[in-house]
Structures are given as structure tokens and as C-alpha cells.
Enzyme design. Structure first.
Site, PDB file in Angstrom:
ATOM      1  CG  ASP A 138       1.853 -39.464  -8.104  1.00  0.00           C
ATOM      2  OD1 ASP A 138       0.957 -39.991  -7.422  1.00  0.00           O
ATOM      3  OD2 ASP A 138       1.783 -38.302  -8.551  1.00  0.00           O
ATOM      4  CG  HIS A 156      -2.915 -41.992  -4.897  1.00  0.00           C
ATOM      5  ND1 HIS A 156      -2.137 -42.686  -5.812  1.00  0.00           N
ATOM      6  CD2 HIS A 156      -2.480 -40.698  -4.944  1.00  0.00           C
ATOM      7  CE1 HIS A 156      -1.289 -41.842  -6.390  1.00  0.00           C
ATOM      8  NE2 HIS A 156      -1.471 -40.633  -5.869  1.00  0.00           N
ATOM      9  CG  HIS A 203      -5.877 -37.988  -6.693  1.00  0.00           C
ATOM     10  ND1 HIS A 203      -6.517 -37.839  -7.892  1.00  0.00           N
ATOM     11  CD2 HIS A 203      -4.569 -38.154  -6.986  1.00  0.00           C
ATOM     12  CE1 HIS A 203      -5.636 -37.897  -8.877  1.00  0.00           C
ATOM     13  NE2 HIS A 203      -4.444 -38.101  -8.354  1.00  0.00           N
ATOM     14  CG  HIS A 235       1.961 -37.567  -3.344  1.00  0.00           C
ATOM     15  ND1 HIS A 235       1.503 -38.725  -2.764  1.00  0.00           N
ATOM     16  CD2 HIS A 235       1.438 -37.549  -4.597  1.00  0.00           C
ATOM     17  CE1 HIS A 235       0.768 -39.381  -3.627  1.00  0.00           C
ATOM     18  NE2 HIS A 235       0.709 -38.694  -4.738  1.00  0.00           N
ATOM     19  CG  ASP A 236      -1.911 -36.637  -4.806  1.00  0.00           C
ATOM     20  OD1 ASP A 236      -1.639 -35.501  -5.259  1.00  0.00           O
ATOM     21  OD2 ASP A 236      -1.846 -37.674  -5.475  1.00  0.00           O
TER      22      ASP A 236
HETATM   23 ZN   LIG Z   1      -0.530 -38.822  -6.435  1.00  0.00          ZN
END
Ligand SMILES: [Zn+2]
Length: 407
Positions: free
Chosen positions: A273, A116, A112, A152-153
Site C-alpha cells: 500500500d 493505485h 485512490h 483493497h481500496d
Molecule cells: Zn491503498
């Protein structure tokens, strides 16, 4: 001549009709964002001037608009055009600073990480443009979706929501559900509060709130637990799209259906994702190992910190089961997303084809491993049988029986 940003009010039937009737040429090239529209500031000036004259009816409103538009000083327009290059550089500068800050917000962990985050952002752009899903969204919404995908992460720790709960992490106390996703969202919103990197700084309040609202929904939607709840709703939207005779009519309908648009967007976030599963096999096989390696690291922590046995997916002692686990992941989680998206928009079919190919590759490896295990088990069973016979009376009987002829 007119150029718009795909906002529903410009695409509404009445507006299109008016533009056609008044022979206004609408520019065909891709629309620009609000920031980059050379004469965007003029609309604010016009609105202000017309509003001050307090019209009593539509005729007066039209007349005031015409008069105030004609009264706009040519010098101002000239300056706007002249400064365009400078303003563009400022916008690009803020954008670069923002993306750099986002990349730094990702930790250097096994899976992550920024790689990514970047992949998910790139896939969102591809779904919008190549996948043709942009047609349901305004430029501002598309911008918010790409931003959400990149962010998003952010600040992921390499462990999942369940681990935050079990280990009593402060984040678990702060957020009741979708713990990490809420953290990624809050982190992103905090970045946007810094004016030097705020890519939304030129938006008005309404536009800013809408962009943040879309980011809220998009980032929280990456919690896979929520994905399973939204599957049926998305399938219904895809079914509904098939009942429309023309693509234009369906697009016009969905553009104005905010809730349905948000469900499609949430599903797009999942498609982005999980998109490593829809990459060519050479990439998928490598990325799957990175995901697994991060899971095993969590498994190690569960053993050492929580004194618990991890589930097979996070147990490095069961690394050989990865192909089988991947098959299950493809069948029960991933297939639906890409199958439904390629039914919705045929442009997305290549992603579904790749996932089918990757399933074949993983299945072959899983079968190979299973055959090896079966052969090993059979050999072990045979060994056990022989050892059992050596120590049991049957062996003696057999030996005596064998020896008899030579006697
Ligand atoms: Zn993700």
C-alpha cells in the site's frame, strides 16, 4: 510422477519421506492453481469411490486407493486432457471479467483510483515472487493475497475514515472501526458472489472459506491504525527467523504457523500500500503530489462542509511544507516496513535502498525550503527593525547624531 500446489500436507516431512521412499518424481516446475491442474477433477472422483468402500484400516485404505485409481476409465482422463484448452479459456475469461469489474469498482478520483489498486496488486505479486515470500503460502493463499491487494481500496471516495465519522456518513454508522477498509472488503465479496466473475467458483467450501478469510485479514490490515499495533509482532517474527540454521527449517516452521503467516501477510499489505515511497524518485515525486492533492481536496471539504480548519497535511495553503511532511512520513511510518522486510528477506533490499534515496531527495527540498523561509524571515525582521527605528525616538537621536558632524 506427482505435482502439488504447495499445500502444507504435501510438503510435510512424512509426505516428502514417503514420496522419496516410493521413488515418486515430484515435478519441479512452478505449481499450477487448482483450476488449471489438468486432472484435478479425478481426485474428487477417487475420494468419493474410496470413501464408499468404508476401509477399516490403513492397509485397506491403501489397497482401495490403488484399486480405484487403476479403475478410473482412461476415456475420462483422455477427455480431461482434451478439454484442458477449453477449460483454461473459461478460467481466463472469468479472471479477465473479474479484473475488469474490480477496475470499474474504483472511482475516478485523484489518488485512490484503479492505478493505485493495480500498483498494490503488482507489488504483492513482486513481494511473493521476487521477494521470495511465496514460500510460506499455498497457491490458494497467494492467489487470495494478490486478489486482496487488487481490491483493497475499491470504491474509495478520496476522503479518510476520520472524515466519514465527522461528516456522519452512513458507512461510519455501518462499520464501527476501519470504516473504509470494511467497505472495500464487503464490496469485493459482493463482486465474488456474481458467478460470472467469481474467480473462486471451482473451489470447494473449505478452500473458498479459507481464501475469503485471508482476504478479510489482508484488506482490513491496510488500515494504518492497525499497522502500528502489529509492528512489534512482525519484528519478533523476523528476529525468530534469524534463530534458525537453515532456510528450509524456518520455511517449514512458518508455513504451518497460521497466525504468524497472517501477521507477515498483513505487513506485506502495508508494504504494498505504501510502495509508492519505494519507487524511483521520478515516480515517487509525482505520486506524492497526487496523494497530497487528494488530501487537499479533503481539506477543502473540511472547510466548506464541516466548517473546520484542516490539519497541515490537508491544508493546500501549506503545500510548501510537503517535503517536510514526506520526511516525517518516511521516518515514522514507512522506514520500519521496508527495513524489517529487507532484514527478513534480503531480496527486498532494493525497496529499502529506494526509500533511503527518496528520503535524501525530500530532505534536500525541505532544507532548501527552510533556508528560503529563514532568509525571508531575516529580511522581514530587518524590515521590522528599520520601521521600528523610523517611528521611535531612537531614530531621531540617530538622525541628530548623524547630522552633528556636518553642522
Ligand atoms: Zn491503498
Amino acid at each position: 510422477m506427482f505435482q502439488h500446489d504447495n499445500d502444507p500436507k504435501y510438503k510435510a516431512k512424512s509426505t516428502c519421506h514417503w514420496l522419496q521412499q516410493n521413488k515418486v518424481k515430484v515435478l519441479e516446475w512452478p505449481s499450477q492453481t487448482l483450476d488449471l491442474n489438468i486432472i484435478e477433477p479425478l481426485w474428487g472422483d477417487l475420494k468419493h469411490a474410496v470413501h464408499a468402500r468404508q476401509h477399516r484400516n490403513l492397509q485397506e485404505l491403501e489397497a482401495f486407493c490403488q484399486e480405484e485409481w487403476a479403475a478410473l476409465p482412461p476415456e475420462k482422463i483422455k477427455n480431461l486432457i482434451h478439454n484442458y484448452h477449453k477449460r483454461l479459456l473459461v478460467v481466463i475469461d472469468v479472471l479477465v471479467r473479474f479484473l475488469f469489474s474490480v477496475s470499474k469498482g474504483y472511482r475516478k478520483i485523484t489518488y485512490h483510483n484503479w492505478r493505485h489498486g493495480f500498483n498494490v496488486g503488482q507489488t504483492m505479486f513482486t513481494l511473493l515472487m521476487t521477494g521470495n515470500l511465496k514460500r510460506y503460502y499455498t497457491d490458494l493463499e497467494a492467489m487470495a493475497m494478490v486478489t486482496a491487494a487488487f481490491c483493497h481500496d475499491i470504491d474509495h471516495r478520496g476522503t479518510n475514515n476520520l472524515y466519514q465519522m465527522k461528516s456522519g456518513h452512513p458507512l461510519a454508522k455501518l462499520h464501527g472501526s476501519s470504516i473504509l477498509e470494511r467497505h472495500h472488503l464487503e464490496f469485493s465479496k459482493t463482486l465474488l458472489k456474481d458467478e460470472s466473475i467469481n474467480i473462486y467458483q471451482n473451489l470447494n467450501r473449505r478452500q473458498y472459506d479459507h481464501a475469503i478469510h485471508m482476504m478479510d485479514i489482508a484488506i482490513i490490515a491496510t488500515d494504518l491504525a492497525l499497522y502500528f499495533k502489529k509492528r512489534a509482532m512482525f519484528q519478533k517474527i523476523v528476529d525468530q527467523s534469524k534463530t534458525y540454521d537453515s532456510e528450509e527449517a524456518w520455511t517449514e516452521y512458518l508455513m504451518l504457523e497460521q497466525t504468524r503467516k497472517e501477521i507477515v501477510m498483513a505487513m506485506m499489505m502495508t508494504a504494498c500500500d505504501l510502495s509508492a515511497i519505494a519507487k524511483p524518485w521520478e515516480i515517487q515525486s509525482k505520486v506524492a503530489l497526487l496523494v497530497a492533492a487528494e488530501f487537499w481536496e479533503q481539506g477543502d471539504l473540511e472547510r466548506t462542509v464541516l466548517q473546520q480548519n484542516p490539519i497541515p497535511m490537508m491544508d493546500r495553503n501549506k503545500a510548501d511544507e510537503l517535503p517536510k511532511l514526506q520526511c516525517g512520513f518516511i521516518d515514522f511510518v514507512c522506514t520500519f516496513v521496508y527495513k524489517e522486510f529487507s532484514r527478513f528477506h534480503p531480496e527486498i533490499q532494493p525497496m529499502y535502498d529506494r526509500i533511503l534515496n527518496n528520503k535524501k531527495e525530500w530532505k534536500a527540498l525541505a532544507d532548501e525550503y527552510e533556508a528560503k523561509m529563514k532568509a525571508l524571515e531575516e529580511r522581514e525582521a530587518e524590515k521590522r527593525r528599520q520601521t521600528a527605528c523610523k517611528t521611535s525616538p531612537c531614530f531621531d537621536r540617530e538622525r541628530k547624531w548623524r547630522k552633528r558632524p556636518s553642522n
